[in-house]
Design a protein around this motif. Structure first.
Motif, PDB file in Angstrom:
ATOM      1  N   LEU A 255      79.867  29.982  31.287  1.00 12.27           N
ATOM      2  CA  LEU A 255      81.136  29.430  30.807  1.00 12.27           C
ATOM      3  C   LEU A 255      81.857  28.682  31.928  1.00 12.27           C
ATOM      4  O   LEU A 255      82.415  27.600  31.707  1.00 12.27           O
ATOM      5  CB  LEU A 255      82.014  30.556  30.269  1.00 12.27           C
ATOM      6  N   PHE A 256      81.817  29.242  33.126  1.00 15.28           N
ATOM      7  CA  PHE A 256      82.417  28.571  34.290  1.00 15.28           C
ATOM      8  C   PHE A 256      81.711  27.244  34.570  1.00 15.28           C
ATOM      9  O   PHE A 256      82.362  26.222  34.839  1.00 15.28           O
ATOM     10  CB  PHE A 256      82.330  29.482  35.511  1.00 15.28           C
ATOM     11  N   LEU A 257      80.374  27.249  34.519  1.00  9.01           N
ATOM     12  CA  LEU A 257      79.626  26.014  34.734  1.00  9.01           C
ATOM     13  C   LEU A 257      79.964  24.965  33.683  1.00  9.01           C
ATOM     14  O   LEU A 257      80.115  23.774  33.993  1.00  9.01           O
ATOM     15  CB  LEU A 257      78.117  26.288  34.710  1.00  9.01           C
ATOM     16  N   GLY A 258      80.079  25.408  32.433  1.00  6.61           N
ATOM     17  CA  GLY A 258      80.419  24.479  31.363  1.00  6.61           C
ATOM     18  C   GLY A 258      81.775  23.840  31.572  1.00  6.61           C
ATOM     19  O   GLY A 258      81.937  22.621  31.398  1.00  6.61           O
ATOM     20  N   ILE A 259      82.767  24.645  31.964  1.00  4.00           N
ATOM     21  CA  ILE A 259      84.102  24.110  32.224  1.00  4.00           C
ATOM     22  C   ILE A 259      84.077  23.168  33.420  1.00  4.00           C
ATOM     23  O   ILE A 259      84.714  22.106  33.417  1.00  4.00           O
ATOM     24  CB  ILE A 259      85.101  25.263  32.455  1.00  4.00           C
ATOM     25  N   PHE A 260      83.326  23.544  34.450  1.00  5.30           N
ATOM     26  CA  PHE A 260      83.239  22.713  35.654  1.00  5.30           C
ATOM     27  C   PHE A 260      82.664  21.340  35.347  1.00  5.30           C
ATOM     28  O   PHE A 260      83.222  20.304  35.739  1.00  5.30           O
ATOM     29  CB  PHE A 260      82.379  23.424  36.712  1.00  5.30           C
ATOM     30  N   PHE A 261      81.525  21.304  34.631  1.00  5.74           N
ATOM     31  CA  PHE A 261      80.904  20.017  34.308  1.00  5.74           C
ATOM     32  C   PHE A 261      81.760  19.216  33.322  1.00  5.74           C
ATOM     33  O   PHE A 261      81.775  17.985  33.377  1.00  5.74           O
ATOM     34  CB  PHE A 261      79.502  20.235  33.749  1.00  5.74           C
ATOM     35  N   SER A 262      82.468  19.911  32.443  1.00  5.14           N
ATOM     36  CA  SER A 262      83.365  19.212  31.513  1.00  5.14           C
ATOM     37  C   SER A 262      84.495  18.525  32.265  1.00  5.14           C
ATOM     38  O   SER A 262      84.815  17.353  32.006  1.00  5.14           O
ATOM     39  CB  SER A 262      83.946  20.202  30.491  1.00  5.14           C
ATOM     40  N   LEU A 263      85.098  19.236  33.204  1.00  3.57           N
ATOM     41  CA  LEU A 263      86.175  18.652  34.002  1.00  3.57           C
ATOM     42  C   LEU A 263      85.659  17.532  34.896  1.00  3.57           C
ATOM     43  O   LEU A 263      86.322  16.508  35.075  1.00  3.57           O
ATOM     44  CB  LEU A 263      86.842  19.741  34.855  1.00  3.57           C
ATOM     45  N   LEU A 264      84.458  17.721  35.447  1.00  2.00           N
ATOM     46  CA  LEU A 264      83.865  16.679  36.283  1.00  2.00           C
ATOM     47  C   LEU A 264      83.562  15.436  35.453  1.00  2.00           C
ATOM     48  O   LEU A 264      83.781  14.303  35.895  1.00  2.00           O
ATOM     49  CB  LEU A 264      82.581  17.207  36.940  1.00  2.00           C
ATOM     50  N   GLY A 265      83.067  15.656  34.244  1.00  2.00           N
ATOM     51  CA  GLY A 265      82.819  14.528  33.351  1.00  2.00           C
ATOM     52  C   GLY A 265      84.096  13.806  32.989  1.00  2.00           C
ATOM     53  O   GLY A 265      84.132  12.566  32.925  1.00  2.00           O
ATOM     54  N   PHE A 266      85.173  14.554  32.755  1.00  2.97           N
ATOM     55  CA  PHE A 266      86.459  13.925  32.440  1.00  2.97           C
ATOM     56  C   PHE A 266      86.986  13.128  33.620  1.00  2.97           C
ATOM     57  O   PHE A 266      87.582  12.053  33.451  1.00  2.97           O
ATOM     58  CB  PHE A 266      87.475  14.997  32.048  1.00  2.97           C
ATOM     59  N   TYR A 267      86.747  13.626  34.837  1.00  2.00           N
ATOM     60  CA  TYR A 267      87.180  12.902  36.041  1.00  2.00           C
ATOM     61  C   TYR A 267      86.490  11.541  36.127  1.00  2.00           C
ATOM     62  O   TYR A 267      87.131  10.507  36.352  1.00  2.00           O
ATOM     63  CB  TYR A 267      86.872  13.737  37.281  1.00  2.00           C
TER      64      TYR A 267
END
Length: 275
Positions: A255-267
Motif C-alpha cells: 500500500l505504501f509503494l502504491g501511494i508512493f508511485f501514485s504521488l510520483l506519477g502525479f508529480y
C-alpha cells in the motif's frame, strides 16, 4: 472534489463499456466457477481442506493474473488520452490536473478491485453453502491483501503512464515490470542461492521488497501460520517478524509503494508536457 468524482464516474462507465472489463470479469468469475465445478472445496491437498483449499488456489491464480491485468489495462489510461487528444479536451473544462489524475485513479481502482473482491465473496459464500464456517478474520485480511496488491500495481501503472507518451512504450514497460517481479518470486532468487554468490538472508530480504512475493507469503500465512510449505525460509520469517507482524507488513508495504508511485506519477504529470 465534485469534479474528481465526476472523472471517476466517467472512467468507470468507459471501462464498463470496454471489452477488457468483461474479459476481466470472466477470468476471475469463470475461474471461481471452475473451482466449484471441479469440487476443489471437497478435496484435501497437503492438509488444506474445503474453503481454505479454495482460497489458497484462488490466491495462487490471483498473484499471477491480477498484476498483469491491472498493468496492461491501466498503463494506457493517461497515455492514450494524451495521444487521442482526449486529455486536451478534458482540460478545456474547469477541471484541475489534480481532479483529472486522482479521479482517473479512483475510477480505475474501483474497476480493478471490485471483480476480485466479488469473486472472493462468491467463493466464501460457496464454501459456507457446502457446510464450512464463515472465516471473518480470513475474509477481512485477504480482502486487505487484495486491496494493497491492486493499489501497488495501479500506482506503478499510473506512474508509467505519466512518464511515457506512447501507449506502445507503456505496454512494453508494464510487461518488463511484471516479468521482473514475477521472476524474482522464485526463479531468479533460487538461481542466486544455487550460485552461492550472496548471503541467504540477504536474498530473502531482497525478495521481501517484491510486493508480489510479500502478498504471496502473507496470503499463505493465513492458511498455514507455520509456513511449513515454504521450508527453511519459514524459520527466518517467523523468527524475524512473526505471523501477525508479517501480515501487517504484507498489507502496509504494498500500500505504501502504491501511494508512493501514485504521488510520483502525479508529480511528473504536473511537471511534464501534458500534450
Amino acid at each position: 472534489m465534485k469534479n474528481l468524482f465526476l472523472i471517476a464516474k466517467l472512467d468507470i462507465a468507459e471501462s464498463a463499456r470496454s471489452k477488457w472489463f468483461f474479459v476481466y470479469l470472466l477470468v476471475f468469475g469463470g475461474l471461481m466457477a471452475l473451482f466449484f465445478i471441479t469440487g476443489i472445496t471437497d478435496s484435501v491437498v497437503m492438509g488444506f481442506t474445503g474453503l481454505s483449499r479454495l482460497l489458497l488456489i484462488y490466491m495462487q491464480v490471483t498473484i499471477v493474473i491480477l498484476p498483469i491485468f491491472i498493468l496492461i489495462t491501466t498503463v494506457k489510461s493517461i497515455s492514450v488520452d494524451r495521444e487521442s487528444a482526449i486529455l486536451e479536451y478534458m482540460l478545456s473544462f474547469p477541471i484541475s490536473l489534480r481532479d483529472y489524475y486522482w479521479g482517473k485513479m479512483v475510477g480505475r481502482f474501483t474497476v480493478v478491485f471490485f471483480p476480485v473482491l466479488l469473486a472472493l465473496i462468491l467463493g466464501i459464500g460457496w464454501g459456507i453453502f457446502k457446510g464450512g464456517e464463515l472465516p471473518w478474520n480470513m475474509l477481512f485480511i485477504y480482502s486487505a491483501l487484495l486491496f494493497s496488491l491492486c493499489a501497488v500495481f495501479l500506482g506503478i501503472a499510473f506512474f508509467i503512464s505519466t512518464i511515457v507518451k506512447s501507449h506502445d512504450v507503456a505496454l512494453g514497460a508494464s510487461f518488463v515490470v511484471w516479468i521482473t517481479l514475477l521472476a524474482f518470486i522464485d526463479i531468479a532468487l533460487i538461481g542466486l542461492m544455487l550460485q552461492n554468490r550472496f548471503n541467504d538472508n540477504f536474498i530473502i530480504a531482497l525478495s521481501l521488497l517484491n510486493p508480489m512475493e510479500v502478498f504471496r507469503v502473507g496470503a499463505i500465512s493465513l492458511f498455514d501460520p507455520e509456513l511449513t510449505v515454504m521450508g527453511p525460509v519459514a524459520y527466518f520469517l517467523l523468527d524475524t517478524f512473526g505471523q501477525k507482524l508479517f501480515i501487517t507488513y504484507s498489507i502496509v508495504y504494498p500500500l505504501f509503494l502504491g501511494i508512493f508511485f501514485s504521488l510520483l506519477g502525479f508529480y511528473f504529470f504536473k511537471k511534464r508536457d501534458l500534450l
